[in-house]
Design a protein around this motif. Sequence first.
Motif, PDB file in Angstrom:
ATOM      1  N   GLN A 180      -7.965   7.196   1.828  1.00  0.00           N
ATOM      2  CA  GLN A 180      -9.286   6.805   2.324  1.00  0.00           C
ATOM      3  C   GLN A 180     -10.052   7.959   2.972  1.00  0.00           C
ATOM      4  OE1 GLN A 180     -10.281   3.764   1.446  1.00  0.00           O
ATOM      5  NE2 GLN A 180      -8.240   3.614   0.534  1.00  0.00           N
ATOM      6  N   ASN A 214       0.863  -1.180   0.000  1.00  0.00           N
ATOM      7  CA  ASN A 214       0.000   0.000   0.000  1.00  0.00           C
ATOM      8  C   ASN A 214       0.900   1.230   0.000  1.00  0.00           C
ATOM      9  OD1 ASN A 214      -1.564   2.266   0.845  1.00  0.00           O
ATOM     10  ND2 ASN A 214      -3.068   0.907   1.781  1.00  0.00           N
ATOM     11  N   SER A 226      -6.086   1.041  -2.707  1.00  0.00           N
ATOM     12  CA  SER A 226      -5.130   0.355  -1.831  1.00  0.00           C
ATOM     13  C   SER A 226      -3.817   0.052  -2.528  1.00  0.00           C
ATOM     14  CB  SER A 226      -5.738  -0.962  -1.318  1.00  0.00           C
ATOM     15  OG  SER A 226      -6.915  -0.726  -0.585  1.00  0.00           O
TER      16      SER A 226
END
Length: 475
Positions: free
Chosen positions: A313, A27, A91
């Motif tokens: 996110q 990630n 991700s």
Amino acid sequence: MKKISQHYIDGQWVESLQPGARHDIVNPATEAVIGQLQFGGKADVDSAVSAASKAFSSFSRTSLQERVDLLGAVVSEYEKRMDDLALAVSSEMGAPQRLANSAHVPLGLGHFKTAIALADQIEWQTRKGSTLISREPAGVCALITPWNWPLNQIACKLAPAFLSGCTVVLKPSEYAALSAQIIAEIMDAAGVPAGVFNLIWASGPEVGPHMSSHPLVDLVSLTGSTAAGASVARCAADGIKRVSLELGGKSPNILLEDAPFEKAVKKGVLHLMNNSGQSCNAPSRMLVPASRLAEVEALAVAALDDLTVGDPQDASTTTGPVANGRQFERVQKLIGAGIADGAKLLVGGEGRPDGCDTGYFVKPTIFSVDSNDSRIAREEIFGPVLTLIPYSDEAEAIKIANDTVYGLSGYVYAGSVERAQAVGRQLRAGQVHLNGAGADIQAPFGGFKQSGIGREWGLAGVEEFTEYQAMMGLE
């Protein structure tokens, strides 16, 4: 942690015949390992190509309606997995979740829907007197795709290939393995016939030449660097294979004297920074009248106030990290080269942004240079780095714009569309965006010079996967 060890070959999930190295899926926002990918080798390529070759004889003879129905099934399954795809893209390559939802995932879906819409618009057969001219499927296609817009770049090849009646072997980037795995699951759930779609996991430098030179492969389609494209073309040459290449860019963005500068500068800066600058058609060189350079410098820096760099996110984030450590080091090196060469650093620079101590985050960076000769004005950086270049008059702006080995896209902003078009017609680029116009997936996408060979998207994309056949002597 997601573990991916199976290829998808001949309608089945299979273990590798030739296990190779393991690749950690990282990630880029956290540098945490979130998955592991088992590479295969040349034997797995051979198995996948054999399956595609065997399936071609029947799939190539299916009716157009059967292929449209298959694409419809793919669309249906894709729509079920859109949330999964968005999370995977965010991700694995750091796209902000809102960009993944609004652009990455819809673009992939759009190409499948476009192929369906084009089915009835294409002249698959044309009668010229006693001769029948047909578009026939090109054959077995090796598809090699990158990590920066993974769904777009897979779908814009798969959709026209299926519509044309071709069978495929896909080698996606290991840096976009999570989304590619879901694509394979979508194909399986949609009932794509065995052998029509095959996916293998492998290192590009190891198997790319083998795919490109394989005697059963008829067409190679690659999206990637210019160096990778040159390698593919060399390997395909002995077999006289069709090659479609969508490669690098260093796209100019010309702001003419009568442009609305505040709007045009902001639009250009934010467009470049989109997807953390990781777009081959990004407007990475902003060409401005020398008399207004200071004004543009101030406007460009101010435009960065609309960016929020951080956790992909987080709903407020506009700019995530670059996709991997290798790309982070390349971008840092080129920023350092700009500073060393004496370019005027307006904002940004080397290192990570404040508050981003972990992850492959790059400071949104803007340079101002005296000419188009500097390294940062000539090399594709593929990161959130913009270079401002002054020009004396319109003729010099066009000369600077075309002074590049690339020719993928160009941008022109003027006081009227007519004036922008007049300048745009003089750019050596496959696509030209006037006064802030966005992308059109119906339009041919591809470049002049070292930006590639052939075109993707829309009708032109379908044509890449077909061959003409002329049958003479009909009554």
